[in-house]
Motif scaffolding. Structure first.
Motif, short mmCIF file in Angstrom:
data_model
loop_
_atom_site.label_atom_id
_atom_site.label_comp_id
_atom_site.label_asym_id
_atom_site.label_seq_id
_atom_site.Cartn_x
_atom_site.Cartn_y
_atom_site.Cartn_z
N ARG A 223 0.95 -1.66 -0.23
CA ARG A 223 0.06 0.20 0.18
C ARG A 223 0.48 0.93 -0.04
N TYR A 224 2.30 1.04 0.32
CA TYR A 224 3.29 2.54 0.73
C TYR A 224 2.76 3.60 1.37
N ASP A 225 1.76 2.77 2.88
CA ASP A 225 1.30 4.40 3.86
C ASP A 225 2.73 4.52 4.34
N VAL A 226 2.69 6.07 4.55
CA VAL A 226 4.22 6.76 5.37
C VAL A 226 3.76 7.65 6.78
N ARG A 227 3.65 7.43 7.05
CA ARG A 227 3.49 7.74 8.95
C ARG A 227 4.96 7.64 9.91
N ARG A 228 5.16 8.32 10.86
CA ARG A 228 5.87 8.41 11.58
C ARG A 228 5.17 7.80 13.15
N ARG A 229 6.32 7.41 14.20
CA ARG A 229 5.74 6.78 14.94
C ARG A 229 5.28 8.10 15.74
N ARG A 230 3.99 7.72 16.82
CA ARG A 230 4.07 8.43 17.19
C ARG A 230 3.00 8.80 18.32
N SER A 231 2.79 9.34 19.28
CA SER A 231 2.43 9.39 20.35
C SER A 231 0.42 9.17 20.35
N ASP A 232 0.09 8.20 21.00
CA ASP A 232 -1.10 7.11 20.29
C ASP A 232 -1.71 6.70 21.89
N GLU A 233 -2.92 5.28 21.86
CA GLU A 233 -3.63 5.29 23.16
C GLU A 233 -3.84 3.60 21.91
N GLU A 234 -3.30 2.51 22.84
CA GLU A 234 -3.80 1.24 22.09
C GLU A 234 -4.65 0.40 23.51
N THR A 235 -5.14 -0.43 23.57
CA THR A 235 -6.04 -1.00 23.72
C THR A 235 -5.90 -2.72 23.73
N TYR A 236 -5.37 -3.14 24.85
CA TYR A 236 -5.54 -4.64 24.62
C TYR A 236 -6.85 -5.60 25.71
N ARG A 237 -6.52 -6.69 24.94
CA ARG A 237 -7.20 -8.09 25.09
C ARG A 237 -6.17 -9.44 26.19
N HIS A 238 -5.64 -8.13 27.49
CA HIS A 238 -4.38 -9.15 27.93
C HIS A 238 -5.07 -10.67 28.60
N PRO A 239 -4.17 -11.91 28.41
CA PRO A 239 -4.95 -13.30 28.88
C PRO A 239 -4.77 -13.48 30.26
N ARG A 240 -3.71 -12.44 30.88
CA ARG A 240 -3.79 -12.56 32.19
C ARG A 240 -4.78 -11.13 33.09
N LEU A 241 -4.77 -10.35 32.56
CA LEU A 241 -5.16 -8.79 33.14
C LEU A 241 -6.35 -9.10 32.10
N GLY A 242 -7.04 -9.54 31.59
CA GLY A 242 -8.46 -8.32 30.85
C GLY A 242 -7.99 -7.46 30.04
N GLU A 243 -9.32 -6.90 29.64
CA GLU A 243 -9.03 -5.44 28.59
C GLU A 243 -8.48 -4.29 29.06
N ILE A 244 -7.98 -3.76 29.04
CA ILE A 244 -6.83 -2.88 29.80
C ILE A 244 -6.65 -1.75 28.32
N THR A 245 -6.02 -0.12 28.81
CA THR A 245 -6.01 0.63 27.92
C THR A 245 -4.93 1.84 28.31
N LEU A 246 -3.91 1.66 27.20
CA LEU A 246 -2.79 1.88 27.34
C LEU A 246 -2.18 3.89 26.22
N ALA A 247 -2.02 4.85 27.32
CA ALA A 247 -1.26 5.43 26.14
C ALA A 247 -0.63 5.36 26.19
N PHE A 248 0.54 5.99 24.65
CA PHE A 248 1.81 5.62 25.04
C PHE A 248 2.53 6.72 24.14
N GLU A 249 4.01 7.33 24.36
CA GLU A 249 4.59 8.19 24.12
C GLU A 249 6.16 7.85 23.59
#
Length: 291
Positions: A223-249
Motif C-alpha cells: 500500500r505504501y502508507d507513510v507515517r512516523r510513529r507518534r504518541s497514541d493509545e492502544e487497547t489490549y485483550r490481555h490473557p492475564r489482565l483482561g481488557e486494558i487501554t494504555l496511552a503511549f509516548e
C-alpha cells in the motif's frame, strides 16, 4: 528455461507506482471511461497529465532512468497523487537520495545503551517502557514491558523486536483489540524509514523476514502508507489482565533510537490497579535471559 524476475523498481519509482495504483479516475476528476481497465489505479499517462509532465519523462521516473527531478516536478506529482504533508516530504527525501543530493543513512543502527537510559527505564516503573533502534529492535526494557506483551520475553534477546512481535508472534493477534489498525500504523512507520536510507540493509532484512512470514504484512507493505510513529493509545485483550487501554509516548533520541513509555488512559484508581497488576505479572513471569 525460466525467465529471471523483473528487476525491482528503485525506491522513488516504487513509491510512485504504489501511490498511482491507489487512485481511481474518479478520485482525481477524470471520467472512468468504458470497458475493463487493465491498469490498477491510474494509468501512467493520466498521472503524467495531472502532474504536468510528459508521459516519457514520467515513465523514466518510475523506471529509475531519471534521477534528478526538481521541486516543481515533485510538487506536481504530490498534488496529482493527493499526498499529505508527510507523504510529500517522503517523496522529496526519496528524490534526494535518487539524485545523490544527500548521503545514505548513517550506517548500522546505534545499539549503545547509555546508563542514564537504563536508569530512566527503571525509574518510570511500573509504567512499561523500552528503548528501541530505528527498526524497532528492543535494546532494553523494564519488566513491565514483558508483562504487557506476553510471549515476548520467551524470545531470545536478539529476536526481540516490536514489529516482529506484532506480525509473527502467535499471541499478538489476540492481544491487540484492533490488530489491523496496529498493523497498518506499524507498517506505515516502517515505510517512513526509507526516507532516511532507502538501501538500509537492516530494514531490508526485517522486511524480507516479515514478508516471508506474514501475508498481511505483504499487503500492507504494498500500500505504501507513510507515517512516523507518534504518541497514541492502544487497547489490549490481555490473557492475564483482561481488557486494558494504555496511552503511549514516543521520545526520539540521537542515532535513530527512541523510547516508548506506556501509561494508563485512566489516571484514577482503575489506572493504578492496571499498573499494580502489570508489576505483579512482571514479578511472576520474568523474561528469558541471554545465553
Amino acid at each position: 528455461m525460466t525467465s529471471p524476475p523483473p528487476p525491482s523498481p528503485p525506491p522513488l519509482g516504487e513509491f510512485l507506482q504504489a501511490r498511482r495504483a491507489r487512485l481511481q479516475p474518479g478520485d482525481v476528476g477524470l471520467p472512468a471511461g468504458t470497458g475493463l481497465r487493465r491498469t490498477q489505479g491510474l494509468r501512467r499517462e493520466e498521472l503524467a497529465a495531472l502532474a504536468g509532465l510528459s508521459i516519457q519523462y514520467y515513465t523514466r521516473l518510475e523506471q529509475g532512468r531519471e534521477n534528478n527531478p526538481g521541486g516543481a516536478v515533485l510538487d506536481g506529482l504530490a498534488a496529482a497523487l493527493r499526498l499529505n504533508e508527510e507523504e510529500h516530504a517522503h517523496l522529496y527525501a526519496l528524490a534526494n537520495h535518487a539524485a545523490e543530493r544527500v548521503p545514505a543513512g548513517g550506517g548500522p543502527a546505534d545499539r549503545e545503551i547509555r546508563p542514564g537510559i537504563l536508569a530512566l527505564l527503571a525509574r518510570v516503573r511500573p509504567w512499561p517502557a523500552y528503548l528501541l533502534t530505528r527498526t524497532s529492535d528492543i535494546l532494553a526494557a523494564n519488566p513491565e514491558v514483558f508483562a504487557l506483551f506476553p510471549g515476548l520475553g520467551e524470545w531470545p534477546p536478539e529476536r526481540r523486536n516490536s514489529i516482529r512481535y506484532l506480525f509473527l508472534h502467535p499471541m499478538a493477534r489476540g492481544l491487540f483489540e484492533d490488530w489491523e489498525r496496529a498493523a497498518l500504523s506499524t507498517t506505515a512507520q516502517l515505510r517512513s524509514l526509507l526516507a532516511a536510507d532507502p538501501r538500509d540493509p537492516e530494514l531490508a532484512a526485517l522486511v524480507d523476514e516479515l514478508a516471508a512470514g506474514s501475508p498481511e504484512f505483504v499487503g500492507l507493505w504494498q500500500r505504501y502508507d507513510v507515517r512516523r510513529r507518534r504518541s497514541d493509545e492502544e487497547t489490549y485483550r490481555h490473557p492475564r489482565l483482561g481488557e486494558i487501554t494504555l496511552a503511549f509516548e514516543v521520545l526520539r533520541l540521537e542515532g535513530g533510537q527512541r523510547i516508548t513509555m506506556y501509561q494508563p488512559k485512566d489516571p484514577g484508581e482503575a489506572g493504578r490497579e492496571v499498573l499494580r497488576a502489570l508489576a505483579e505479572s512482571a514479578a511472576a513471569h520474568p523474561p528469558r535471559r541471554a545465553g
